[in-house]
Scaffold this active site. Structure first.
Site, PDB file in Angstrom:
ATOM      1  CE  LYS A 183     -52.866  20.940  95.509  1.00 41.85           C
ATOM      2  NZ  LYS A 183     -52.244  19.212  95.215  1.00 41.85           N
TER       3      LYS A 183
HETATM    4  C1  PLP Z   1     -52.518  18.074  95.128  1.00 39.55           C
HETATM    5  C2  PLP Z   1     -51.335  17.663  94.567  1.00 39.55           C
HETATM    6  C3  PLP Z   1     -50.664  16.745  93.462  1.00 39.55           C
HETATM    7  C4  PLP Z   1     -52.106  16.100  93.046  1.00 39.55           C
HETATM    8  O1  PLP Z   1     -52.715  16.393  91.456  1.00 39.55           O
HETATM    9  P1  PLP Z   1     -54.430  16.283  91.816  1.00 39.55           P
HETATM   10  O2  PLP Z   1     -55.168  17.503  90.780  1.00 39.55           O
HETATM   11  O3  PLP Z   1     -54.559  16.128  93.113  1.00 39.55           O
HETATM   12  O4  PLP Z   1     -54.200  14.430  90.953  1.00 39.55           O
HETATM   13  C5  PLP Z   1     -49.389  16.427  92.489  1.00 39.55           C
HETATM   14  N1  PLP Z   1     -48.293  17.191  93.701  1.00 39.55           N
HETATM   15  C6  PLP Z   1     -48.457  17.795  94.845  1.00 39.55           C
HETATM   16  C7  PLP Z   1     -47.359  18.338  95.691  1.00 39.55           C
HETATM   17  C8  PLP Z   1     -49.820  18.256  94.935  1.00 39.55           C
HETATM   18  O5  PLP Z   1     -50.016  19.403  95.868  1.00 39.55           O
END
Ligand code: PLP
Length: 369
Positions: A183
């Site tokens: 991210k």
């Molecule tokens: C990455 C992601 C999540 C989950 O986040 P984590 O930190 O991996 O639990 C939820 N929603 C979307 C759209 C994502 O891209």
């Protein structure tokens, strides 16, 4: 091209190494003052409202649903076009996911279909900012207000995005972010829940740590905390070494988002008029954080192959939650989402790339597929 073009990058700021080392040296690894500092920086540097750091974006979504009082018998409206975590969080609280259709030219939930899917059982709406492009939040919050629903933004891909000049993370009842490895801002794994209501933020802090209120549960003479929990809490807090990593990555965060936006502008300028390509629509009051660069393309398989042959990865990313077995019992009617998934494709746009590499990708696309 000297270095391989990757779809995503894991950004580690140089100061992360010394920041994390000093936490390891201190021997105090769990949640402490560095988590507090990280939260303070998230609000001061990025304008997030009452951010509470947790161990993942999924935990943030789960906590938001718990705090919104969503449970068995309730319905939650969300798009199918999202990562599975959004839908799983709804299942964690025993509620029913109700999938709304999306807009063909953004991939975001369509407010008109939200209205159609509201029933007496609806408790919350989870708009997902698909690939970092903000949903129509004024419209969604207006609908929510009219029906007394709680809006929980899944902004896992939208840290750094803005809507009408305001940062995502300051606009709805709850906003959830992810700091997972690929991210925009990573802490290894982590997340944050932002609450407009200060009481919800306080409750998030209690619920992320077993339901123990750390402010109230002062250590006894023996140094043990005395506590008596009154509700179910979770083990969702962030650790200090992760917070130290996050703080390091915040140092140049805005610059890195600006870089992604520059790369996206290059794509838009160069690809807009190519036959067989339809760019997504972007309103000038929405600034995307560009997790990926999405577009529609004819003869998609050929396109994927042509780019792959030249070392350029692309991704369809997801065909939607309704394609997964766990969600298959929830009936859906999503004609636009279906059409969207016939032609959508995503190009890399992360800040580990260079202008030269973006130009190379553009040149390859221009050659045809
Ligand atoms: C990455 C992601 C999540 C989950 O986040 P984590 O930190 O991996 O639990 C939820 N929603 C979307 C759209 C994502 O891209």
């Amino acid at each position: 091209m000297n270095k391989k073009i990757t779809l995503f990058n894991t950004y580690i700021h140089t100061s992360a190494f010394k920041n994390v080392k000093s936490v390891l040296d201190s021997g105090f690894l769990s949640e402490g003052k560095l988590v507090k500092e990280f939260e303070k920086e998230l609000s001061e540097k990025l304008g997030l409202t009452n951010p509470v750091a947790v161990n993942s974006g999924t935990s943030a979504l789960h906590l938001a649903l718990v705090l919104a009082g969503v449970g068995p018998g309730d319905e939650v409206i969300l798009p199918s076009q999202t990562f599975i975590a959004t839908g799983l969080a709804v299942l964690y609280v025993g509620a029913k996911p109700v999938f709304a259709d999306i807009e063909y030219d953004t991939g975001n939930i369509d407010p008109k279909d939200i209205k159609r899917k509201i029933t007496k059982k609806t408790k919350a709406i989870i708009p997902v900012h698909w690939n970092g492009y903000p949903c129509d939040l004024d419209e969604i919050n207006k609908i929510a207000k009219g029906h007394k629903l709680i809006v929980i933004e899944d902004a896992a891909r939208a840290l750094g995005a803005t809507y009408k000049g305001k940062p995502i993370g300051s606009l709805s009842h709850f906003t959830c972010f992810s700091f997972q490895a690929i991210k925009h801002l990573t802490t290894g794994d982590g997340g944050a829940i932002c609450s407009k209501n200060l009481l919800d933020a306080k409750k998030s802090k209690t619920l992320r740590w077993f339901g123990i209120n750390r402010e109230k549960a002062k250590p006894s003479l023996l140094g043990e905390r005395i506590f008596n929990i009154s509700e179910i809490g979770y083990k969702y807090h962030l650790n200090d070494y992760a917070a130290a990593f996050g703080s390091a990555n915040l140092e140049n965060f805005k610059k890195r988002i600006a870089k992604r936006q520059r790369f996206a502008a290059m794509y838009k300028k160069a690809l807009g008029k190519i036959p067989g390509i339809q760019l997504f629509k972007e309103d000038n009051y929405c600034k995307s954080a560009y997790f990926l660069f999405g577009l529609h393309v004819e003869r998609r398989n050929n396109f994927i192959r042509a780019l792959k042959d030249k070392g350029i990865p692309t991704t369809i990313d997801t065909f939607g939650l309704n394609h997964h077995k766990v969600f298959s019992k929830y009936k859906t009617n999503l004609p636009v989402n279906k059409k969207f998934n016939e032609t959508q494709i995503n190009l890399p746009v992360h800040d580990g790339l260079t202008e030269k590499k973006i130009k190379y990708i553009i040149d390859i696309i221009k050659k045809g597929w």
